[in-house]
Design a protein around this motif. Sequence first.
Motif, PDB file in Angstrom:
ATOM      1  N   MET A   1       0.824  -1.186   0.000  1.00 10.08           N
ATOM      2  CA  MET A   1       0.000   0.000   0.000  1.00 10.08           C
ATOM      3  C   MET A   1       0.872   1.255   0.000  1.00 10.08           C
ATOM      4  O   MET A   1       0.578   2.202  -0.703  1.00 10.08           O
ATOM      5  CB  MET A   1      -0.902  -0.039   1.238  1.00 10.08           C
ATOM      6  N   LEU A   2       1.947   1.238   0.773  1.00  8.06           N
ATOM      7  CA  LEU A   2       2.839   2.388   0.833  1.00  8.06           C
ATOM      8  C   LEU A   2       3.538   2.602  -0.511  1.00  8.06           C
ATOM      9  O   LEU A   2       3.716   3.739  -0.954  1.00  8.06           O
ATOM     10  CB  LEU A   2       3.867   2.192   1.945  1.00  8.06           C
ATOM     11  N   LYS A   3       3.892   1.494  -1.177  1.00  8.86           N
ATOM     12  CA  LYS A   3       4.546   1.601  -2.475  1.00  8.86           C
ATOM     13  C   LYS A   3       3.609   2.219  -3.508  1.00  8.86           C
ATOM     14  O   LYS A   3       4.024   3.046  -4.329  1.00  8.86           O
ATOM     15  CB  LYS A   3       4.980   0.203  -2.925  1.00  8.86           C
ATOM     16  N   ALA A   4       2.339   1.851  -3.462  1.00 10.12           N
ATOM     17  CA  ALA A   4       1.368   2.405  -4.393  1.00 10.12           C
ATOM     18  C   ALA A   4       1.144   3.890  -4.128  1.00 10.12           C
ATOM     19  O   ALA A   4       1.001   4.682  -5.063  1.00 10.12           O
ATOM     20  CB  ALA A   4       0.055   1.643  -4.297  1.00 10.12           C
ATOM     21  N   LEU A   5       1.153   4.289  -2.849  1.00  8.35           N
ATOM     22  CA  LEU A   5       0.990   5.710  -2.531  1.00  8.35           C
ATOM     23  C   LEU A   5       2.196   6.525  -2.977  1.00  8.35           C
ATOM     24  O   LEU A   5       2.053   7.637  -3.494  1.00  8.35           O
ATOM     25  CB  LEU A   5       0.758   5.884  -1.027  1.00  8.35           C
ATOM     26  N   LYS A   6       3.390   5.964  -2.802  1.00 10.54           N
ATOM     27  CA  LYS A   6       4.602   6.635  -3.284  1.00 10.54           C
ATOM     28  C   LYS A   6       4.559   6.777  -4.802  1.00 10.54           C
ATOM     29  O   LYS A   6       4.931   7.819  -5.350  1.00 10.54           O
ATOM     30  CB  LYS A   6       5.845   5.851  -2.877  1.00 10.54           C
ATOM     31  N   GLN A   7       4.105   5.733  -5.489  1.00  8.09           N
ATOM     32  CA  GLN A   7       4.009   5.772  -6.938  1.00  8.09           C
ATOM     33  C   GLN A   7       2.975   6.807  -7.378  1.00  8.09           C
ATOM     34  O   GLN A   7       3.178   7.521  -8.358  1.00  8.09           O
ATOM     35  CB  GLN A   7       3.644   4.387  -7.468  1.00  8.09           C
ATOM     36  N   LEU A   8       1.877   6.916  -6.640  1.00  7.05           N
ATOM     37  CA  LEU A   8       0.836   7.888  -6.960  1.00  7.05           C
ATOM     38  C   LEU A   8       1.371   9.312  -6.813  1.00  7.05           C
ATOM     39  O   LEU A   8       1.171  10.154  -7.697  1.00  7.05           O
ATOM     40  CB  LEU A   8      -0.371   7.675  -6.045  1.00  7.05           C
ATOM     41  N   VAL A   9       2.097   9.587  -5.733  1.00  6.48           N
ATOM     42  CA  VAL A   9       2.658  10.922  -5.523  1.00  6.48           C
ATOM     43  C   VAL A   9       3.699  11.241  -6.592  1.00  6.48           C
ATOM     44  O   VAL A   9       3.722  12.351  -7.153  1.00  6.48           O
ATOM     45  CB  VAL A   9       3.264  11.026  -4.101  1.00  6.48           C
ATOM     46  N   ALA A  10       4.555  10.279  -6.915  1.00  6.71           N
ATOM     47  CA  ALA A  10       5.574  10.502  -7.940  1.00  6.71           C
ATOM     48  C   ALA A  10       4.923  10.767  -9.299  1.00  6.71           C
ATOM     49  O   ALA A  10       5.382  11.631 -10.059  1.00  6.71           O
ATOM     50  CB  ALA A  10       6.504   9.304  -8.025  1.00  6.71           C
ATOM     51  N   LEU A  51      -3.683   0.432  -6.260  1.00  5.83           N
ATOM     52  CA  LEU A  51      -4.447   0.690  -5.049  1.00  5.83           C
ATOM     53  C   LEU A  51      -5.807  -0.002  -5.083  1.00  5.83           C
ATOM     54  O   LEU A  51      -6.274  -0.525  -4.077  1.00  5.83           O
ATOM     55  CB  LEU A  51      -4.645   2.199  -4.858  1.00  5.83           C
ATOM     56  N   VAL A  52      -6.441  -0.001  -6.255  1.00  9.69           N
ATOM     57  CA  VAL A  52      -7.780  -0.581  -6.374  1.00  9.69           C
ATOM     58  C   VAL A  52      -7.750  -2.090  -6.202  1.00  9.69           C
ATOM     59  O   VAL A  52      -8.584  -2.672  -5.508  1.00  9.69           O
ATOM     60  CB  VAL A  52      -8.416  -0.183  -7.722  1.00  9.69           C
ATOM     61  N   ARG A  53      -6.772  -2.747  -6.822  1.00 12.75           N
ATOM     62  CA  ARG A  53      -6.742  -4.209  -6.735  1.00 12.75           C
ATOM     63  C   ARG A  53      -5.983  -4.713  -5.520  1.00 12.75           C
ATOM     64  O   ARG A  53      -5.794  -5.906  -5.362  1.00 12.75           O
ATOM     65  CB  ARG A  53      -6.209  -4.816  -8.019  1.00 12.75           C
ATOM     66  N   GLY A  54      -5.523  -3.837  -4.680  1.00 12.18           N
ATOM     67  CA  GLY A  54      -4.929  -4.251  -3.415  1.00 12.18           C
ATOM     68  C   GLY A  54      -3.469  -4.606  -3.493  1.00 12.18           C
ATOM     69  O   GLY A  54      -2.961  -5.303  -2.629  1.00 12.18           O
ATOM     70  N   GLY A  55      -2.742  -4.183  -4.494  1.00 13.43           N
ATOM     71  CA  GLY A  55      -1.321  -4.441  -4.584  1.00 13.43           C
ATOM     72  C   GLY A  55      -0.964  -5.820  -5.097  1.00 13.43           C
ATOM     73  O   GLY A  55       0.179  -6.218  -5.050  1.00 13.43           O
TER      74      GLY A  55
END
Length: 95
Positions: A1-10, A51-55
């Motif tokens: 989840m944290l990796k997806a959030l980092k990817q979203l911000v980047a 994020l939608v599919r849960g990583g």
Amino acid sequence: MLKALKQLVAGLVCATMGIVILLNPGVQGDFAGGAIALFGLLVTLSAFARLVRGGAPVGNSRGGPLGGSGSMDMGFSHRKVIMPRDSRPEPPFKL
């Protein structure tokens, strides 16, 4: 989840940077700004999908070579291996 959030911000930062480059008058890199903005959009969409599919990783339901059944079966177990000598015609005499 944290990796997806980092990817979203980047992705959002990258897309914003590309749009700023596009809107800046007199910049000699309009194509580069468009490319950066498109790349940021693709990264953002990829993060949103993660994020939608849960990583979960994208792939078939059996998993990778070691996932699922734990064997190295890649789906090629019932295929015939064609060797180079199989395509040559038989000589009419013995050499």
